[in-house]
Design a protein around this motif. Structure first.
Motif, PDB file in Angstrom:
ATOM      1  N   LYS B 473       0.697  -1.575  -0.239  1.00 27.48           N
ATOM      2  CA  LYS B 473      -0.161   0.132   0.102  1.00 27.48           C
ATOM      3  C   LYS B 473       0.960   1.100  -0.092  1.00 27.48           C
ATOM      4  O   LYS B 473       2.205   0.974   0.821  1.00 27.48           O
ATOM      5  N   ILE B 474       0.152   2.406  -0.799  1.00 28.99           N
ATOM      6  CA  ILE B 474       1.419   3.709  -0.625  1.00 28.99           C
ATOM      7  C   ILE B 474       1.449   3.799   1.128  1.00 28.99           C
ATOM      8  O   ILE B 474       0.660   4.161   1.982  1.00 28.99           O
ATOM      9  N   ASP B 475       2.919   4.130   1.414  1.00 31.68           N
ATOM     10  CA  ASP B 475       3.384   4.363   2.469  1.00 31.68           C
ATOM     11  C   ASP B 475       3.844   5.606   2.260  1.00 31.68           C
ATOM     12  O   ASP B 475       4.720   6.756   2.415  1.00 31.68           O
ATOM     13  N   VAL B 476       2.653   6.899   3.237  1.00 31.61           N
ATOM     14  CA  VAL B 476       2.365   7.848   3.508  1.00 31.61           C
ATOM     15  C   VAL B 476       3.263   8.372   4.388  1.00 31.61           C
ATOM     16  O   VAL B 476       4.043   9.345   4.298  1.00 31.61           O
ATOM     17  N   ARG B 477       3.726   7.218   5.638  1.00 31.55           N
ATOM     18  CA  ARG B 477       4.366   7.266   6.550  1.00 31.55           C
ATOM     19  C   ARG B 477       5.451   8.531   6.550  1.00 31.55           C
ATOM     20  O   ARG B 477       6.615   8.804   7.142  1.00 31.55           O
ATOM     21  N   SER B 478       6.207   7.927   5.421  1.00 28.63           N
ATOM     22  CA  SER B 478       7.716   7.736   4.773  1.00 28.63           C
ATOM     23  C   SER B 478       7.429   8.781   3.665  1.00 28.63           C
ATOM     24  O   SER B 478       9.112   8.947   3.977  1.00 28.63           O
ATOM     25  N   LEU B 479       6.470   9.664   3.579  1.00 25.80           N
ATOM     26  CA  LEU B 479       6.617  10.113   2.561  1.00 25.80           C
ATOM     27  C   LEU B 479       6.637  11.177   3.886  1.00 25.80           C
ATOM     28  O   LEU B 479       7.679  12.723   3.627  1.00 25.80           O
ATOM     29  N   ILE B 480       5.943  11.526   4.624  1.00 24.22           N
ATOM     30  CA  ILE B 480       5.948  12.404   5.454  1.00 24.22           C
ATOM     31  C   ILE B 480       7.103  12.714   6.175  1.00 24.22           C
ATOM     32  O   ILE B 480       7.235  13.710   6.237  1.00 24.22           O
ATOM     33  N   GLU B 481       7.964  11.447   6.822  1.00 25.31           N
ATOM     34  CA  GLU B 481       8.965  11.763   7.642  1.00 25.31           C
ATOM     35  C   GLU B 481       9.829  12.465   6.641  1.00 25.31           C
ATOM     36  O   GLU B 481      11.376  13.553   7.320  1.00 25.31           O
ATOM     37  N   ALA B 482      10.457  12.176   4.903  1.00 19.00           N
ATOM     38  CA  ALA B 482      11.128  12.414   3.948  1.00 19.00           C
ATOM     39  C   ALA B 482      10.798  13.907   3.780  1.00 19.00           C
ATOM     40  O   ALA B 482      12.125  14.426   3.564  1.00 19.00           O
ATOM     41  N   PHE B 483       9.847  14.404   3.416  1.00 13.22           N
ATOM     42  CA  PHE B 483       9.477  15.623   3.922  1.00 13.22           C
ATOM     43  C   PHE B 483       9.184  16.527   4.733  1.00 13.22           C
ATOM     44  O   PHE B 483       9.505  18.259   4.805  1.00 13.22           O
TER      45      PHE B 483
END
Lengths: 79, 486
Positions: B473-483
């Motif tokens: 599933k799309i990993d929104v949490r990792s995107l938030i952490e990255a940005f």
């Protein structure tokens, strides 16, 4: 035509900037290096370096440093 | 309604030498699998009656045999993903506190790293006792599935044995499973979508093909072609892998008679690729949280009619027989949170009465829940039910209340096939998965036609492929952490 360097090959496969990659980059350790990114890297490795896509190679080349080492070895044996 | 253990044992007796589980390395027949089930059940009962069992095995015949064995012994199990990070595996072990762990020599190392001895381990690589002749009385629970909790501590969903029996009975009616079916086993055993494969196939005499190898997981089309699979089951994102590997072609997919999807929104382009490659294929789109035993809706689709069930995503269908879905608390009768009623509703969360009471409806704290509030929003349009997003993805921006899924749906309507959004450092960011270049100015002006100005993201990030989590599933949490910037 000279072989693409690992940096060029991975950045092209992931469609990301070369600056976003470093020796710590790898599967699940870069925003674009996920399962689909890894699929594209493996297809590029097969095309550019003649690496066969197998269970072992898919696991071996999960990191930038592993691809760098394979490239260095290929350069050495070619030279 | 028949019990899954009785179904399996009856089928195994009838089919004997028919393959039950097949890999490139060989086949396990129904007779052999049944023997493993009975022997592991006997080993479990040597330890304890009605055991609580952690299954620490990869996708393989012994993992499937252990599930049936635990149920045969009157117990219940929790599967763990042996490829998950150590901390995650340990968190499940600690929270579940099993009587017995079934695994391999590697599991002994895992237990040792957790500060435990191997006394509680049954190593399936070692000799096992004589097979148990007949099943023990069934317990109330079948399995406890640990999902990621919002606090970071895994949350165990307790699925009842009667709920599992109800689901498997539906699956056999809906999918017309036969002994000739060759069925994929793609999801890890710790993801409840695997329940459909394992119990659906092995209680009906089909042959199961675990896709555990790195190559098969990256190139699933290869596995479909090599094994001539007839039934495919996965999250829809796996279809994207098949498409990008250029395997959505008749050559790779022609053996399939049925493809079934669950776990995230199925997209119209997935269906188009499938039906272009295999026009006679049947597709089942299903919906359901782990708390309602894998899935509880069905929308059967074929190449002639699928477009009538497509908006930004594909419709999720109607409640299956015996289950009921109501839309509650919405603006009107056709909009609201999905609340699920029926026998597949889980028995609550493992040792967490507070979370159970918050999400489940029951007549008293002591009685089994009769309904589950999903937190998922849906709307009915032209007679079709569409998933809209999570209730808890509601955010506030400049005083305005906003459903992030509303932004995502608008992005999809503006031509971005996969998108997600998040509020990071107080700003709305959009993450777009696009195969080619995009005119961002044009996209922003298109979005202004769809959304109020405050809801148009100020920051766009383009990806050839959005990162996915372990369940694809799309990993929104990792995107938030990255940005996120501190």
């Amino acid at each position: 035509m000279p072989l693409p360097t690992p940096l060029e090959l991975i950045a092209a496969a992931l469609e990301c900037s070369q600056d976003s990659l470093n020796e710590h980059s790898g599967l699940a350790r870069h925003p674009q290096w996920d399962s689909l990114g890894h699929l594209r890297i493996m297809m590029a490795l097969e095309d550019a370096y003649g690496i066969s896509i197998t269970d072992a190679s898919i696991r071996e080349f999960e990191t930038f440093s592993a691809i760098l080492a394979a490239y260095a070895l290929a350069q050495k044996s070619a030279g | 309604m028949k019990d899954v253990v009785d179904l399996f044992l009856t089928v195994a007796c009838e089919l004997g030498e028919h393959p039950a589980v097949a890999t490139d390395d060989g086949r396990v027949t129904y007779t052999e699998l049944s023997l493993r089930v009975r022997s592991i059940a006997a080993a479990l009962l040597e330890r304890r009656d009605a055991p609580r069992v952690l299954i620490h095995l990869p996708q393989c015949a012994d993992a499937y045999a252990t599930m049936f064995a635990v149920l045969m012994a009157g117990g219940y199990y929790a599967p763990v993903n042996t490829d998950a990070p150590f901390a995650r595996q340990r968190a499940v072990l600690d929270k579940f506190n099993p009587d017995v762990v079934v695994g391999t020599a590697a599991s002994a190392e895992f237990l040792s790293a957790c500060g435990l001895t191997s006394d509680i381990l049954i190593d399936v690589g070692q000799d096992l006792p004589a097979p148990l002749p007949k099943p023990m009385l069934p317990g109330t629970l079948a399995y406890v599935l640990f999902t990621s909790g919002s606090t970071g501590i895994p949350k165990g969903v307790m699925v009842g044995r009667s709920g599992l029996n109800h689901y498997v009975s539906w699956c056999h009616r809906a999918m017309n499973v036969t002994h000739q079916d060759r069925w994929s086993q793609h999801p890890n055993i710790a993801f409840d979508l695997s329940v459909l494969d394992i119990f659906g196939a092995l209680c009906a005499g089909a042959c199961l093909y675990p896709l555990g190898g790195a190559k098969d997981r990256l190139f699933p089309g290869d596995a479909i072609r090599r094994h001539q699979l007839t039934i495919w089951n996965s999250v829809p994102s796996v279809m994207t892998l098949i498409i990008r590997a250029q395997h959505a072609t008749p050559e790779f997919l022609r053996s399939l008679r049925l493809a079934t999807f669950c776990g995230e929104p199925l997209l119209p382009e997935h269906l188009k690729a499938l039906f272009d490659a295999a026009p006679d294929l049947s597709v089942h789109n299903t919906y359901g949280p782990t708390e309602a035993t894998v899935s509880c809706t069905l929308l059967p689709l074929n190449s002639n009619m699928y477009q009538s069930a497509c908006r930004a995503t594909v419709a999720i269908g109607e409640a299956i027989e015996g289950m009921e879905l109501r839309l509650e608390g919405g603006d009107n009768a056709n909009h609201g949170e999905i609340v699920i009623y029926g026998p597949q509703v889980a028995r609550g969360y493992w040792r967490d009465s507070e979370a159970t009471q918050a999400a489940f409806l029951s007549h008293s704290p002591q009685s089994a829940p009769y309904a589950y509030r999903t937190g998922d929003l849906a709307e009915r349009v032209d007679g079709q039910l569409y998933f809209l997003g999570r209730r808890d993805t509601q955010v506030k921006l400049m005083g305005h209340r906003l459903e992030l899924e509303e932004v995502n749906a608008a992005l999809r309507r503006c031509g971005v096939p996969q998108a997600c959004s998040a509020v990071i450092n107080g700003k709305l960011h959009a993450f777009l998965e696009l195969p080619g270049p995009v005119n961002l100015d044009r996209l922003k002006s298109d979005l202004l036609l769809e959304l109020e100005a405050f809801a148009v993201p100020g920051h766009f990030h383009l990806f050839d492929r959005l990162p996915r989590n372990m369940n694809d599933k799309i990993d929104v949490r990792s995107l938030i952490e990255a940005f996120h910037t501190p």
